[in-house]
Design a protein around this motif. Structure first.
Motif, mmCIF file in Angstrom:
data_model
loop_
_atom_site.group_PDB
_atom_site.id
_atom_site.type_symbol
_atom_site.label_atom_id
_atom_site.label_comp_id
_atom_site.label_asym_id
_atom_site.label_seq_id
_atom_site.Cartn_x
_atom_site.Cartn_y
_atom_site.Cartn_z
ATOM 1 N N SER A 157 17.152 -2.807 -25.869
ATOM 2 C CA SER A 157 17.692 -3.427 -27.070
ATOM 3 C C SER A 157 18.296 -2.344 -27.967
ATOM 4 O O SER A 157 17.585 -1.467 -28.447
ATOM 5 N N ASP A 158 19.603 -2.420 -28.206
ATOM 6 C CA ASP A 158 20.251 -1.441 -29.071
ATOM 7 C C ASP A 158 19.685 -1.480 -30.487
ATOM 8 O O ASP A 158 19.558 -0.440 -31.142
ATOM 9 N N VAL A 159 19.352 -2.672 -30.956
ATOM 10 C CA VAL A 159 18.815 -2.815 -32.315
ATOM 11 C C VAL A 159 17.448 -2.138 -32.422
ATOM 12 O O VAL A 159 17.178 -1.389 -33.364
ATOM 13 N N VAL A 160 16.589 -2.389 -31.454
ATOM 14 C CA VAL A 160 15.254 -1.775 -31.454
ATOM 15 C C VAL A 160 15.368 -0.259 -31.381
ATOM 16 O O VAL A 160 14.690 0.476 -32.115
ATOM 17 N N ASP A 161 16.232 0.231 -30.510
ATOM 18 C CA ASP A 161 16.386 1.682 -30.350
ATOM 19 C C ASP A 161 16.948 2.326 -31.611
ATOM 20 O O ASP A 161 16.498 3.402 -32.025
ATOM 21 N N ALA A 162 17.940 1.697 -32.226
ATOM 22 C CA ALA A 162 18.535 2.250 -33.451
ATOM 23 C C ALA A 162 17.505 2.294 -34.571
ATOM 24 O O ALA A 162 17.443 3.265 -35.339
ATOM 25 N N ARG A 163 16.690 1.267 -34.658
ATOM 26 C CA ARG A 163 15.654 1.267 -35.700
ATOM 27 C C ARG A 163 14.626 2.366 -35.435
ATOM 28 O O ARG A 163 14.157 3.020 -36.372
ATOM 29 N N ARG A 164 14.294 2.612 -34.170
ATOM 30 C CA ARG A 164 13.348 3.686 -33.841
ATOM 31 C C ARG A 164 13.912 5.042 -34.233
ATOM 32 O O ARG A 164 13.195 5.908 -34.750
ATOM 33 N N MET A 165 15.205 5.249 -33.983
ATOM 34 C CA MET A 165 15.832 6.513 -34.373
ATOM 35 C C MET A 165 15.758 6.707 -35.883
ATOM 36 O O MET A 165 15.406 7.783 -36.368
ATOM 37 N N ASN A 166 16.089 5.663 -36.622
ATOM 38 C CA ASN A 166 16.067 5.778 -38.076
ATOM 39 C C ASN A 166 14.649 5.956 -38.610
ATOM 40 O O ASN A 166 14.430 6.686 -39.577
ATOM 41 N N ALA A 167 13.689 5.293 -37.977
ATOM 42 C CA ALA A 167 12.294 5.452 -38.419
ATOM 43 C C ALA A 167 11.813 6.882 -38.189
ATOM 44 O O ALA A 167 11.124 7.468 -39.036
ATOM 45 N N PHE A 168 12.178 7.454 -37.046
ATOM 46 C CA PHE A 168 11.819 8.848 -36.772
ATOM 47 C C PHE A 168 12.468 9.764 -37.802
ATOM 48 O O PHE A 168 11.833 10.679 -38.337
ATOM 49 N N LEU A 169 13.738 9.509 -38.087
ATOM 50 C CA LEU A 169 14.451 10.322 -39.065
ATOM 51 C C LEU A 169 13.807 10.207 -40.445
ATOM 52 O O LEU A 169 13.679 11.214 -41.158
ATOM 53 N N GLU A 170 13.408 9.018 -40.835
ATOM 54 C CA GLU A 170 12.756 8.837 -42.139
ATOM 55 C C GLU A 170 11.517 9.726 -42.256
ATOM 56 O O GLU A 170 11.272 10.334 -43.318
ATOM 57 N N GLU A 171 10.749 9.810 -41.177
ATOM 58 C CA GLU A 171 9.544 10.654 -41.196
ATOM 59 C C GLU A 171 9.911 12.120 -41.430
ATOM 60 O O GLU A 171 9.209 12.832 -42.158
ATOM 61 N N GLN A 172 10.994 12.571 -40.809
ATOM 62 C CA GLN A 172 11.397 13.962 -40.956
ATOM 63 C C GLN A 172 11.996 14.225 -42.336
ATOM 64 O O GLN A 172 11.746 15.284 -42.936
ATOM 65 N N VAL A 173 12.780 13.288 -42.848
ATOM 66 C CA VAL A 173 13.371 13.445 -44.178
ATOM 67 C C VAL A 173 12.283 13.534 -45.240
ATOM 68 O O VAL A 173 12.391 14.310 -46.197
ATOM 69 N N ALA A 174 11.222 12.759 -45.068
ATOM 70 C CA ALA A 174 10.128 12.771 -46.048
ATOM 71 C C ALA A 174 9.504 14.154 -46.183
ATOM 72 O O ALA A 174 8.968 14.502 -47.247
ATOM 73 N N LYS A 175 9.585 14.963 -45.114
ATOM 74 C CA LYS A 175 9.003 16.311 -45.149
ATOM 75 C C LYS A 175 9.892 17.293 -45.911
ATOM 76 O O LYS A 175 9.393 18.180 -46.612
ATOM 77 N N ILE A 176 11.205 17.158 -45.760
ATOM 78 C CA ILE A 176 12.151 18.103 -46.378
ATOM 79 C C ILE A 176 13.344 17.312 -46.942
ATOM 80 O O ILE A 176 14.484 17.486 -46.490
ATOM 81 N N PRO A 177 13.133 16.453 -47.917
ATOM 82 C CA PRO A 177 14.207 15.571 -48.392
ATOM 83 C C PRO A 177 15.412 16.306 -48.963
ATOM 84 O O PRO A 177 16.541 15.809 -48.882
#
Length: 291
Positions: A250-270
């Motif tokens: 599912s492209d939608v599921v995969d895209a959301r997973r990418m963004n969720a992973f990115l959110e975790e990393q941004v939270a560390k060094i916004p």
């Protein structure tokens, strides 16, 4: 005038490449502070992005984060001198590598290294290319001369530079031949081959290229992040474990997973994420422009 501008840019970058790294980094922070004090379109974009993604912050907190981000962005531009014209060893000297996978595994599956637009992404990609063969996707710039310069200097250690619009067949061929491919899919490149999924709760036009290429190339997807270390110590390139069950179908599921992973990393060094880009340039039907 264009030739003169390029000559000045080249002279500046070559000069910066031979100066001590801590001096260049500090200079970038000073210039970034000065530029933030001036009204600009990029400053407006940063503040809009922060307002959308961090609505719980006060206006003063958002401005403080925006100022810190401007410093990092300008600093990263000045550090292009070292990255584009420094030796392989000079780049290795300022980048620590921490990998959760075996980078020397000759039997490893085809690999897509999925990066994100933090200010250190360029040096992270370049330091990898000083050790191992790799292909890297890039987006053409509006200035042909600057784009050609960037392509040449980024690929000077052997990285094969591939324009993003290149046929997927070539990229899949590289993956299947054992050459890893580095790409970033966290920018808004238009609604074609993209889906709208949340990024910090805001619908973001997100590319589906990672899922498609991973499926066609039977490749694992390995995220990586390059962060700026404190006290002018350089950078740290972190290579993570491959994403499990990716692609999912599912492209939608995969895209959301990418963004969720990115959110975790941004939270560390916004302050180090590229808020200067119009991440929400395209909006779902019926939603007003934010910029």
């Amino acid at each position: 005038m264009k030739r003169l501008s390029m000559a000045l840019i080249l002279a500046l970058l070559r000069t910066l490449s031979v100066l001590p790294y801590p001096f260049v980094a500090r200079l970038g922070m000073v210039v970034g502070t000065a530029l933030y004090a001036l009204p600009s379109r990029r400053k407006h974009i940063v503040l809009v992005n922060l307002g959308l993604c961090f609505p719980g912050m006060t206006r003063r907190e958002q401005q403080k984060l925006a100022r810190a981000h401007f410093r990092h962005v300008v600093r990263s531009y000045l550090e292009r001198g070292i990255q584009w014209f420094g030796s392989a060893q000079s780049i290795r000297d300022i980048v620590q590598i921490e990998s959760q996978i075996d980078l020397n595994d000759a039997a490893a599956a085809p690999t897509i290294f999925m990066g994100f637009h933090f200010v250190g992404i360029e040096v992270g990609c370049m330091v990898y290319s000083t050790y191992r063969p790799v292909a890297s996707l890039y987006t053409r710039m509006s200035s042909t001369a600057l784009c050609d310069l960037a392509k040449r200097q980024r690929g000077r250690f052997g990285a094969e530079m591939i324009e993003r619009s290149t046929s997927a067949r070539k990229i899949v061929g590289l993956l299947r031949s054992g050459i890893p491919v580095m790409l970033a899919a966290d920018m808004d490149h238009g609604v074609d081959n993209s889906v709208f999924v949340p990024f910090f709760g805001v619908p973001a036009c997100t590319l589906t290229a990672v899922s498609r290429l991973a499926r066609l190339g039977r490749a694992r997807v390995v995220p990586f992040v390059t962060e700026v270390l404190p006290n002018y110590q350089g950078y740290k390139l972190t290579i993570f474990e491959p994403l499990a069950d990716f692609p999912s179908g599912s492209d939608v599921v995969d895209a959301r997973r990418m963004n969720a992973f990115l959110e975790e990393q941004v939270a560390k060094i916004p302050e180090q994420y590229y808020w200067v880009h119009r991440r929400f340039k395209h909006r779902p039907p019926g939603m007003a422009s934010v910029y």
